[in-house]
Design a protein around this motif. Structure first.
Motif, PDB file in Angstrom:
ATOM      1  N   ILE A  80       0.900  -1.401   0.073  1.00  0.00           N
ATOM      2  CA  ILE A  80       0.046  -0.139   0.118  1.00  0.00           C
ATOM      3  C   ILE A  80       0.720   1.325   0.112  1.00  0.00           C
ATOM      4  O   ILE A  80       0.607   2.355  -0.538  1.00  0.00           O
ATOM      5  CB  ILE A  80      -1.151   0.104   1.281  1.00  0.00           C
ATOM      6  N   LYS A  81       2.025   1.358   0.865  1.00  0.00           N
ATOM      7  CA  LYS A  81       3.044   2.532   0.933  1.00  0.00           C
ATOM      8  C   LYS A  81       3.462   2.542  -0.667  1.00  0.00           C
ATOM      9  O   LYS A  81       3.538   3.965  -1.008  1.00  0.00           O
ATOM     10  CB  LYS A  81       4.127   2.118   1.853  1.00  0.00           C
ATOM     11  N   ILE A  87      -1.930   6.927   3.664  1.00  0.00           N
ATOM     12  CA  ILE A  87      -3.571   6.743   3.881  1.00  0.00           C
ATOM     13  C   ILE A  87      -3.788   7.558   4.860  1.00  0.00           C
ATOM     14  O   ILE A  87      -3.199   8.316   5.976  1.00  0.00           O
ATOM     15  CB  ILE A  87      -3.815   5.265   4.011  1.00  0.00           C
ATOM     16  N   ASP A  88      -5.393   7.635   5.044  1.00  0.00           N
ATOM     17  CA  ASP A  88      -6.072   8.691   5.869  1.00  0.00           C
ATOM     18  C   ASP A  88      -6.788   7.971   7.033  1.00  0.00           C
ATOM     19  O   ASP A  88      -7.143   8.450   7.831  1.00  0.00           O
ATOM     20  CB  ASP A  88      -6.823   9.754   5.124  1.00  0.00           C
ATOM     21  N   GLY A  89      -7.161   6.727   6.756  1.00  0.00           N
ATOM     22  CA  GLY A  89      -7.573   5.988   7.695  1.00  0.00           C
ATOM     23  C   GLY A  89      -8.001   4.640   7.280  1.00  0.00           C
ATOM     24  O   GLY A  89      -7.338   3.852   6.162  1.00  0.00           O
ATOM     25  N   THR A 137       0.910   9.766   7.624  1.00  0.00           N
ATOM     26  CA  THR A 137       1.815  10.748   7.701  1.00  0.00           C
ATOM     27  C   THR A 137       1.183  12.254   7.919  1.00  0.00           C
ATOM     28  O   THR A 137       1.753  13.124   8.438  1.00  0.00           O
ATOM     29  CB  THR A 137       2.755  10.943   6.358  1.00  0.00           C
ATOM     30  N   GLU A 138      -0.215  12.192   7.581  1.00  0.00           N
ATOM     31  CA  GLU A 138      -1.065  13.638   7.842  1.00  0.00           C
ATOM     32  C   GLU A 138      -1.975  13.379   8.769  1.00  0.00           C
ATOM     33  O   GLU A 138      -3.158  13.997   8.829  1.00  0.00           O
ATOM     34  CB  GLU A 138      -1.434  14.087   6.459  1.00  0.00           C
ATOM     35  N   ASP A 177      -2.047   5.880  22.829  1.00  0.00           N
ATOM     36  CA  ASP A 177      -0.628   5.850  21.984  1.00  0.00           C
ATOM     37  C   ASP A 177      -0.427   6.819  20.741  1.00  0.00           C
ATOM     38  O   ASP A 177       0.277   7.281  20.436  1.00  0.00           O
ATOM     39  CB  ASP A 177      -0.356   4.372  21.723  1.00  0.00           C
ATOM     40  N   LEU A 178      -1.569   6.624  19.944  1.00  0.00           N
ATOM     41  CA  LEU A 178      -1.168   7.343  18.476  1.00  0.00           C
ATOM     42  C   LEU A 178      -1.610   8.677  18.571  1.00  0.00           C
ATOM     43  O   LEU A 178      -1.615   9.431  17.469  1.00  0.00           O
ATOM     44  CB  LEU A 178      -2.111   6.259  17.544  1.00  0.00           C
TER      45      LEU A 178
END
Ligand code: 0WD
Length: 255
Positions: A80-81, A87-89, A137-138, A177-178
């Motif tokens: 996917i990367k 990705i956004d979700g 990343t966003e 955590d995230l």
């Protein structure tokens, strides 16, 4: 209506057209999002490809990902990367327990059956989050699916209820955590819906009937209702919400 144009989401757990994951896919597609699909094994590949072809958007990436294998999950998110970049979700719509554990006495749950249910239905959220995190990343939004049997004893839900309790607590620890990476983690607690998985729960029809008779809205939950709530949780409209379990169950949980 909410637009998710130019956003990319990974949807894990479409088995067939009745899957709750498919309800989420249709809502996200209608919101203009780009979608990437993962399926458990070859058995599901054709039906997922045929279904995805019926959507409006052109969602080409459909990948195998057996969540019981660390290598599979790592490989899947590497792929996917390479293609999507970020990705956004992610929608986690995965659960499994042996049919014989979804009826009868809870005290008869086997060690193997207990571990299998927890491995696929709960731990998978943590390993998937680990490999999805570097792609968000966003910031991002992770949505898992749970059921009220993880909060209260429901007939025949047995070991899956214990696994859902573990999944819901994982949602809270992952949220804590995230959050520093602006990644939110929430769960939708869906009312019962007739699917491949729910067929395994003994006497599922009487559970559906009870909702129609007693839930505040006097009707059963639809995959569309869950899908539209997922769009909200993926969108900026829910930016202040994390670590939450949101009930989409015609209000049954208040009883
Ligand atoms: O009443 C219901 N149906 C409710 C379901 C009420 C509340 C919550 N849920 C939850 C389920 O527990 C699950 O977490 O919703 C989620 C989706 O379940 P579903 O839509 O009811 O069932 P189904 O259509 O059978 O999808 C379950 C998926 C399948 O899809 P894929 O295409 O991935 O194979 O879980 C998958 C299963 O195959 N799955 C796995 N996926 C990856 N790796 C694995 C695995 N090892 N094992 C099962």
């Amino acid at each position: 209506s909410i637009s998710l144009k130019d956003k990319t989401y990974v949807i894990m757990g479409v088995a067939n057209k009745r899957s709750i994951a498919w309800g989420i896919a249709r809502s996200l597609d209608a919101a203009g999002a780009n979608l990437i699909f993962t399926y458990a094994g070859e058995r599901f590949e054709k039906s997922v490809r045929d279904l995805v072809a019926t959507l409006d958007g052109n969602h080409e990436q459909i990948l195998p990902c057996d969540v019981t294998s660390d290598e599979d999950v790592e490989k899947c998110f590497n792929t996917i990367k390479e293609s999507a970049g970020k990705i956004d979700g992610l929608a986690h719509c995965i659960a499994f327990a042996k049919t014989e554990e979804l009826s009868g006495d809870f005290s008869d749950t086997s060690r193997d059956g207990f571990l299998l249910a927890h491995n696929i239905s709960s731990y998978s959220l943590t390993i998937v989050s680990k490999y999805a995190k570097p792609l968000m990343t966003e910031g991002g939004s992770i949505v898992a699916l749970t059921y009220i049997g993880g909060e209260r004893v429901m007939p025949n839900y047995n070991v899956m209820g214990v696994a859902k309790a573990s999944l819901e607590m994982s949602v809270r620890y992952l949220a804590a955590d995230l959050g520093k990476h602006d990644i939110r983690v929430n769960a939708i607690s869906s009312g019962p819906i007739r699917t491949l998985s729910s067929k395994g729960v003994s006497d599922f029809n009487s559970i559906l009937r009870e909702i129609e008779e007693k839930a505040p809205l006097r009707r059963n939950t639809t995959p569309e209702e869950v899908g539209d709530t997922a769009v909200f949780l993926f969108s900026n409209m829910s930016r202040g919400i994390t670590g939450e379990v949101l009930h989409v169950d015609s209000g049954y949980h208040v009883l």
